[in-house]
Write a protein that holds these residues in place. Structure first.
Motif, mmCIF file in Angstrom:
data_model
loop_
_atom_site.group_PDB
_atom_site.id
_atom_site.type_symbol
_atom_site.label_atom_id
_atom_site.label_comp_id
_atom_site.label_asym_id
_atom_site.label_seq_id
_atom_site.Cartn_x
_atom_site.Cartn_y
_atom_site.Cartn_z
ATOM 1 N N UNK A 265 0.341 -1.118 0.211
ATOM 2 C CA UNK A 265 0.022 -0.251 -0.383
ATOM 3 C C UNK A 265 0.781 1.189 0.208
ATOM 4 N N UNK A 266 0.718 1.506 -1.127
ATOM 5 C CA UNK A 266 2.014 3.233 -1.065
ATOM 6 C C UNK A 266 1.657 4.328 -1.453
ATOM 7 N N UNK A 267 2.247 5.333 -0.433
ATOM 8 C CA UNK A 267 1.498 6.682 -0.540
ATOM 9 C C UNK A 267 2.340 7.287 -1.456
ATOM 10 N N UNK A 268 2.340 8.422 -2.734
ATOM 11 C CA UNK A 268 3.418 8.605 -3.595
ATOM 12 C C UNK A 268 4.046 10.337 -2.663
ATOM 13 N N UNK B 75 -2.321 4.555 -2.433
ATOM 14 C CA UNK B 75 -3.623 5.237 -1.317
ATOM 15 C C UNK B 75 -3.161 6.119 -1.212
ATOM 16 N N UNK B 76 -3.469 7.409 -2.198
ATOM 17 C CA UNK B 76 -2.417 8.847 -2.205
ATOM 18 C C UNK B 76 -3.426 9.953 -2.322
ATOM 19 N N UNK B 77 -2.605 11.232 -2.557
ATOM 20 C CA UNK B 77 -3.201 12.422 -2.366
ATOM 21 C C UNK B 77 -3.085 13.170 -4.086
ATOM 22 N N UNK B 78 -1.831 12.658 -4.573
ATOM 23 C CA UNK B 78 -1.855 12.756 -5.873
ATOM 24 C C UNK B 78 -2.423 12.273 -7.084
ATOM 25 N N UNK B 79 -3.367 13.386 -7.737
ATOM 26 C CA UNK B 79 -4.476 13.036 -8.583
ATOM 27 C C UNK B 79 -3.956 13.405 -9.928
ATOM 28 N N UNK B 80 -3.274 14.250 -10.346
ATOM 29 C CA UNK B 80 -2.977 14.816 -11.600
ATOM 30 C C UNK B 80 -2.348 13.817 -11.908
ATOM 31 N N UNK C 231 -7.829 7.529 -4.291
ATOM 32 C CA UNK C 231 -7.380 9.365 -4.062
ATOM 33 C C UNK C 231 -7.738 9.404 -2.939
ATOM 34 N N UNK C 232 -7.288 9.798 -1.968
ATOM 35 C CA UNK C 232 -7.176 10.819 -0.864
ATOM 36 C C UNK C 232 -8.099 11.820 -0.919
ATOM 37 N N UNK C 233 -9.582 11.889 0.221
ATOM 38 C CA UNK C 233 -10.066 10.634 1.035
ATOM 39 C C UNK C 233 -10.561 9.641 0.056
ATOM 40 N N UNK C 234 -11.212 8.346 1.187
ATOM 41 C CA UNK C 234 -11.638 7.815 -0.023
ATOM 42 C C UNK C 234 -12.448 7.510 1.173
ATOM 43 N N UNK D 217 -10.272 -2.568 -3.476
ATOM 44 C CA UNK D 217 -9.059 -2.461 -3.848
ATOM 45 C C UNK D 217 -8.695 -3.689 -2.894
ATOM 46 N N UNK D 218 -8.383 -3.611 -2.457
ATOM 47 C CA UNK D 218 -8.297 -5.831 -1.955
ATOM 48 C C UNK D 218 -9.031 -6.698 -2.470
ATOM 49 N N UNK D 219 -10.265 -6.925 -2.475
ATOM 50 C CA UNK D 219 -11.132 -7.893 -3.500
ATOM 51 C C UNK D 219 -10.599 -7.783 -4.814
ATOM 52 N N UNK D 220 -10.050 -6.527 -5.266
ATOM 53 C CA UNK D 220 -9.836 -7.223 -6.700
ATOM 54 C C UNK D 220 -8.821 -7.435 -6.827
ATOM 55 N N UNK D 221 -7.431 -7.595 -5.988
ATOM 56 C CA UNK D 221 -6.301 -8.258 -5.976
ATOM 57 C C UNK D 221 -6.461 -9.436 -5.120
ATOM 58 N N UNK D 222 -7.274 -9.559 -4.566
ATOM 59 C CA UNK D 222 -7.437 -11.203 -4.099
ATOM 60 C C UNK D 222 -7.499 -12.122 -5.325
#
Length: 232
Positions: A52-55, A81-86, A103-106, A114-119
């Motif tokens: 789980x990565x913040x930019x 999981x980040x505020x970077x949305x450009x 994109x925060x906030x979510x 997202x976790x289920x998609x990964x699973x």
């Protein structure tokens, strides 16, 4: 059990992310890092399923972290999981293989999705014990009609990054570039680009030439080979 690490420099957000992950069955958070630097050291000795990565984190942003991670020959799944949305940042991160982008906030349910998609993706691959035909591969990757890589990449190279460099060279097939110029155009580090250019040269997809007209130290320039120009 899916092993997860979190890279987030805001302690409160990191705690929330950890709670969200551990509230989902089959997921376990093994470590939390305020920067990608500590995470890279951890990953030298430990294998994880998901990051789980913040930019925006100290010392390394998300793009730099993924470039170094792939340079180590490691490619766990990554959810941003980040505020970077450009648009440019989002595009660059997907080109580096992230599986989802929040994109925060979510809302909590979006994190769960997202976790289920990964699973589901991981389970889908794990149940395939035999060779796959083209239809099965297209169905699993969602890439029906899309060109697939003609050969497996060398260890430490990422398919999405390779495709980004190929597209740049194909779209500028009449020009030769140094690795520094390519790095500036595709927004990768010079070290990363040199590694990919070495591979493309070795596989004869790219041609190289030495430019002695720099007035100083000669530089190596790269361009798409004629055969691959036609294919592109």
């Amino acid at each position: 059990m899916y092993r997860v690490i979190i890279i987030e420099d805001d302690p409160m957000v990191a705690a929330i992310n950890r709670q969200y992950v551990e509230n989902t069955s089959d997921f376990s958070v093994k470590a939390v890092f305020p920067s990608g630097v500590g995470a890279l050291e951890y990953l030298k000795e430990h294998e994880v399923s998901l990051i789980i990565l913040d930019y925006y984190t100290p010392m390394l942003n998300g793009m730099e972290f993924l470039d170094r991670l792939h340079g180590m020959g490691k490619a766990p799944a990554v959810i941003m999981v980040t505020s970077a949305s450009d648009a440019q940042t989002v595009r660059q991160m997907f080109l580096r293989g992230v599986v989802d982008y929040l994109v925060k906030p979510f809302e909590y349910r979006r994190f769960q999705a997202a976790l289920e998609k990964f699973r589901q993706s991981r389970e889908q691959w794990e149940v395939q014990a035999s060779a796959l035909d083209q239809e099965a591969i297209d169905r699993m990757t969602g890439s029906a009609g899309q060109p697939l890589s003609p050969e497996p990449l060398a260890k430490g190279l990422n398919a999405a990054t390779m495709q980004m460099i190929r597209e740049f060279l194909q779209h500028n097939s009449g020009t030769m570039y140094t690795s520094e110029e390519i790095a500036e155009q595709v927004q990768l580090s010079r070290i990363t680009v040199r590694r990919y250019m070495n591979y493309l040269t070795q596989t004869h997809e790219v041609v190289s030439a030495i430019d002695y007209r720099t007035g100083g130290r000669p530089s190596i320039q790269y361009g798409m080979d004629d055969m691959h120009k036609k294919q592109g």
